[in-house]
Motif scaffolding. Structure first.
Motif, mmCIF file in Angstrom:
data_model
loop_
_atom_site.group_PDB
_atom_site.id
_atom_site.type_symbol
_atom_site.label_atom_id
_atom_site.label_comp_id
_atom_site.label_asym_id
_atom_site.label_seq_id
_atom_site.Cartn_x
_atom_site.Cartn_y
_atom_site.Cartn_z
ATOM 1 N N PRO A 307 0.839 -1.207 0.000
ATOM 2 C CA PRO A 307 0.000 0.000 0.000
ATOM 3 C C PRO A 307 0.872 1.255 0.000
ATOM 4 O O PRO A 307 2.003 1.257 0.505
ATOM 5 C CB PRO A 307 -0.795 -0.135 1.300
ATOM 6 C CG PRO A 307 -0.689 -1.573 1.689
ATOM 7 C CD PRO A 307 0.639 -2.032 1.199
ATOM 8 N N THR A 310 3.683 2.555 2.700
ATOM 9 C CA THR A 310 4.217 1.411 3.438
ATOM 10 C C THR A 310 5.451 0.871 2.715
ATOM 11 O O THR A 310 5.431 0.683 1.495
ATOM 12 C CB THR A 310 3.177 0.279 3.545
ATOM 13 O OG1 THR A 310 2.001 0.797 4.173
ATOM 14 C CG2 THR A 310 3.713 -0.888 4.352
ATOM 15 N N GLN A 414 -4.333 5.115 -1.458
ATOM 16 C CA GLN A 414 -5.170 5.269 -0.258
ATOM 17 C C GLN A 414 -6.565 5.766 -0.667
ATOM 18 O O GLN A 414 -6.713 6.534 -1.604
ATOM 19 C CB GLN A 414 -4.534 6.291 0.699
ATOM 20 C CG GLN A 414 -3.161 5.888 1.216
ATOM 21 C CD GLN A 414 -3.218 4.780 2.258
ATOM 22 O OE1 GLN A 414 -4.317 4.367 2.653
ATOM 23 N NE2 GLN A 414 -2.066 4.307 2.693
ATOM 24 N N GLU A 418 -6.303 5.289 7.253
ATOM 25 C CA GLU A 418 -4.912 4.889 7.300
ATOM 26 C C GLU A 418 -4.787 3.375 7.120
ATOM 27 O O GLU A 418 -5.670 2.613 7.514
ATOM 28 C CB GLU A 418 -4.294 5.312 8.632
ATOM 29 C CG GLU A 418 -4.226 6.814 8.832
ATOM 30 C CD GLU A 418 -3.559 7.159 10.142
ATOM 31 O OE1 GLU A 418 -3.235 6.216 10.901
ATOM 32 O OE2 GLU A 418 -3.360 8.351 10.401
ATOM 33 N N THR A 419 -3.640 2.976 6.558
ATOM 34 C CA THR A 419 -3.364 1.547 6.421
ATOM 35 C C THR A 419 -3.001 0.978 7.785
ATOM 36 O O THR A 419 -2.216 1.581 8.533
ATOM 37 C CB THR A 419 -2.223 1.323 5.432
ATOM 38 O OG1 THR A 419 -2.595 1.845 4.167
ATOM 39 C CG2 THR A 419 -1.905 -0.165 5.297
ATOM 40 N N GLN A 420 -3.553 -0.175 8.110
ATOM 41 C CA GLN A 420 -3.283 -0.789 9.400
ATOM 42 C C GLN A 420 -3.306 -2.301 9.257
ATOM 43 O O GLN A 420 -3.824 -2.851 8.297
ATOM 44 C CB GLN A 420 -4.320 -0.354 10.437
ATOM 45 C CG GLN A 420 -5.739 -0.806 10.114
ATOM 46 C CD GLN A 420 -6.761 -0.256 11.070
ATOM 47 O OE1 GLN A 420 -6.939 0.962 11.154
ATOM 48 N NE2 GLN A 420 -7.427 -1.141 11.809
ATOM 49 N N ASP A 497 -8.275 -2.224 -0.219
ATOM 50 C CA ASP A 497 -6.837 -2.164 -0.551
ATOM 51 C C ASP A 497 -6.037 -3.122 0.334
ATOM 52 O O ASP A 497 -5.030 -2.765 0.944
ATOM 53 C CB ASP A 497 -6.299 -0.748 -0.408
ATOM 54 C CG ASP A 497 -7.066 0.252 -1.232
ATOM 55 O OD1 ASP A 497 -7.029 0.137 -2.465
ATOM 56 O OD2 ASP A 497 -7.722 1.138 -0.633
ATOM 57 N N SER A 581 -2.835 -6.533 5.781
ATOM 58 C CA SER A 581 -2.995 -5.101 6.048
ATOM 59 C C SER A 581 -4.024 -4.527 5.093
ATOM 60 O O SER A 581 -4.252 -5.074 4.002
ATOM 61 C CB SER A 581 -1.666 -4.363 5.878
ATOM 62 O OG SER A 581 -0.677 -4.889 6.730
ATOM 63 N N GLY A 582 -4.665 -3.432 5.477
ATOM 64 C CA GLY A 582 -5.637 -2.799 4.610
ATOM 65 C C GLY A 582 -5.987 -1.405 5.099
ATOM 66 O O GLY A 582 -5.500 -0.948 6.145
ATOM 67 N N THR A 583 -6.793 -0.730 4.319
ATOM 68 C CA THR A 583 -7.242 0.617 4.657
ATOM 69 C C THR A 583 -8.679 0.535 5.193
ATOM 70 O O THR A 583 -9.569 0.006 4.522
ATOM 71 C CB THR A 583 -7.196 1.526 3.418
ATOM 72 O OG1 THR A 583 -5.872 1.548 2.911
ATOM 73 C CG2 THR A 583 -7.640 2.930 3.768
#
Length: 585
Positions: A307, A310, A414, A418-420, A497, A581-583
């Protein structure tokens, strides 16, 4: 009696006699002619005779056979039989007569007249064979070596080698100059020149062509004919011997001594010295430095997805050889990982320093500032800073790199949050619970949940019995033929994402491909556009995958990992760690 091949007999006699020499050069005696009877049989039905020249059969003459029997007379009232036909007459044998010829106008050294007559004494053919006259004397060549003083012809002096006939007339010659002073450099070794001898091309009486080292070849011809008289010996070529001269008073840098012996036994010598070192020159290094080369270089992880914002890793592999033998990567080795527009020259891409160890493993990271998009990426390496770069392709080919050899880097954009991290697993012990977030994992074999064996101490989740075969989908291109997979379930539906990064390990006989599918609540599956090809065997490797669905859409309830096409059903694949991981939507 009949003649068989009479013209061939006479021609054979003439050719055989001519082959022994004409009136100008014949030295052999007249041929021996023999007539031998032949019994009646397969060769001659009624017998005959063979004509032999010097013991070799030249022609066969057969007797005539009996005439055919006359036809029976017509039967009259008394039916009398006709009389038998008369037998044919025997054929006559030819007569061969050899008459001597005294020396004179017909034959200078005498000879023989061969006459073939029929039974009545009529001459059928004849031939004159003359003895040969004495040949002319040959003459020996003489080899003369004349010194040459230093000057225009030879800067450092030398020798002129001249071949003369018996009357002192020069026939052929060549000049051998002493070496002049060379430029400064490392000491070289004194080398003995190579001497080769081949048949002469331009000698009417034959001879040899002599080549000394790199000098132009020269020919030494056999002696030509001298005044008439008793036959003399053939001319002879001189012999040439070469001996090295060690560096010293005679030749400062060494050289070689030529010893030339002509046919009469006369010996001449010539000294040829190597040039001495002068300023600015150089010679062959007797102890050259070892040659260090990069023998192999390739991208190991050829597909990376991350992403935007990252960082992501990519690894590679390089091999180094010294004089053709594999060795550790030198401490001076440098490697860089770069990315850019795949349609452009990779030398214009953005590069960052990577890490390499002595075994040749390369590890690099793409920064977190790369804008969303699709890129090519590549490793480039050099034995030390400042050397020309070697670019490493996904196929391991070096020296012919093109943008098509680059790996694929995908950076997803994005969409708001936020990506997490969504969920993660590190397979320590027998627990398959998520190490991050909430989730569970299981292994399915032929569509049913099964127990997966734990490898070694249980620190890695290793499963086998994967389907063997290169085809993943049925002919419709939609229905999977494979139903053995790892399944990871978590709260993916609240994210878009989505990507996954992990560390894997495959045995030497393990799967060659990995396909991933998103599993939705209604049971439908959405697969990646293309499977991931596994090229690293029996060693940990990292990989990152951008997963379905498309960017901005809610995720599924689970993801399935389908390893397939091992070389044996016992080939295994090990999950060491995974992080999704994703948004957040």
């Amino acid at each position: 009696m009949q003649y068989v091949n009479r013209k061939s007999l006479i021609a054979a006699l003439a050719l055989t006699l001519a082959a022994c020499g004409g009136s100008d050069v014949q030295t052999e005696p007249a041929p021996e002619l023999t007539i031998s009877p032949i019994e009646a049989g397969e060769v001659c039905e009624a017998g005959g005779f063979a004509v032999l020249i010097d013991g070799e059969e030249s022609a066969v003459v057969c007797n005539g056979v009996a005439g055919a029997q006359g036809e029976a007379g017509e039967q009259g009232e008394a039916g009398e039989q006709g009389e038998a036909g008369e037998q044919g007459a025997d054929g006559d044998s030819p007569v061969v007569v050899i008459n001597p010829i005294e020396p004179g106008e017909v034959c200078e050294a005498g000879g023989s007249e061969v006459v073939v007559e029929d039974a009545e004494g009529n001459v059928l053919d004849s031939a004159v064979v003359c003895n040969g006259v004495d040949g002319a004397d040959g003459a020996s060549s003489v080899l003369v070596i004349n010194p040459i003083e230093p000057g225009d012809v030879c800067e450092a002096g030398g020798s002129e080698v001249v071949v003369e006939d018996g009357n002192g007339n020069p026939l052929e010659g060549t000049v051998i100059c002493n070496g002049v002073a060379g430029a400064d450099g490392m000491d070289g070794e004194a080398l003995t020149p190579e001497i080769s001898v081949a048949p002469a091309v331009n000698c009417a009486t034959g001879g040899v062509s002599v080549t000394i080292g790199d000098a132009a070849p020269f020919e030494v011809c056999n002696g030509e004919a001298g005044p008439e008289g008793p036959a003399g010996p053939d001319g002879a070529s001189p012999t040439v011997e070469v001996a090295p001269i060690a560096p010293g008073a005679q030749c400062e840098a060494g050289g070689y001594l030529l010893t030339i012996t002509d046919a009469a036994g006369a010996v001449e010598t010539a000294t040829v010295c190597n040039g001495v070192d002068g300023e600015g020159g150089g010679t062959t290094n007797p102890d050259p430095d070892p040659v260090v080369t990069i023998s192999e270089c390739m991208i190991v992880t050829d597909t990376v997805a991350t992403p935007e914002g990252t960082a992501a890793d990519a690894d590679g592999l390089v091999s180094v050889e010294v004089d053709g033998v594999g060795t550790d990567v030198p401490a001076t080795f440098v490697a860089e990982l770069g990315y850019g527009d795949a349609s452009t020259d990779p030398s214009t891409w953005t590069f960052a320093e990577g890490i390499s160890d002595a075994t040749g493993e390369l590890l690099g990271e793409f920064g977190a500032t790369i804008a969303a998009g699709d890129y090519g990426f590549v490793w480039r390496v050099a034995l030390e800073a400042g050397d020309a770069w070697t670019y490493c392709g996904v196929n391991g080919v070096i020296g012919t790199f093109t943008p098509a050899d680059a790996g694929t880097l995908t950076v997803t954009g994005q969409t708001g949050g936020e990506t997490q991290a969504i969920a993660g697993w590190d397979f320590v012990g027998s627990s398959l619970s998520a190490s991050e977030g909430t989730g569970s994992a299981a292994f399915y074999e032929e569509g049913a949940e099964a127990t997966c064996s734990f490898f070694g101490s249980g620190a890695e989740w290793a499963c086998d019995n994967f389907p063997v075969g290169t085809d993943f989908f049925d002919t419709d291109g939609v229905t999977p033929l494979v139903d053995t997979y790892f399944r990871y379930q978590a709260d993916f539906s609240g994210f878009s994402d989505i990507s996954v990064s992990g560390t894997f390990k495959v045995s030497n006989s393990g799967p060659t491909h990995l396909q991933i599918a998103a599993e939705y609540a209604d049971g439908s599956l959405e697969f990646m556009a293309a499977p991931f090809e596994i090229t690293v065997r029996n060693s940990n490797f990292d990989a990152t995958f951008v997963l379905p669905p498309a960017a901005g859409q809610a995720g599924p309830v689970a993801y399935r990992f389908y390893p397939y096409n091992p070389s044996t059903s016992g080939g295994n694949m090990r999950m060491i760690n995974l992080t999704f991981s994703g948004t957040a939507l």
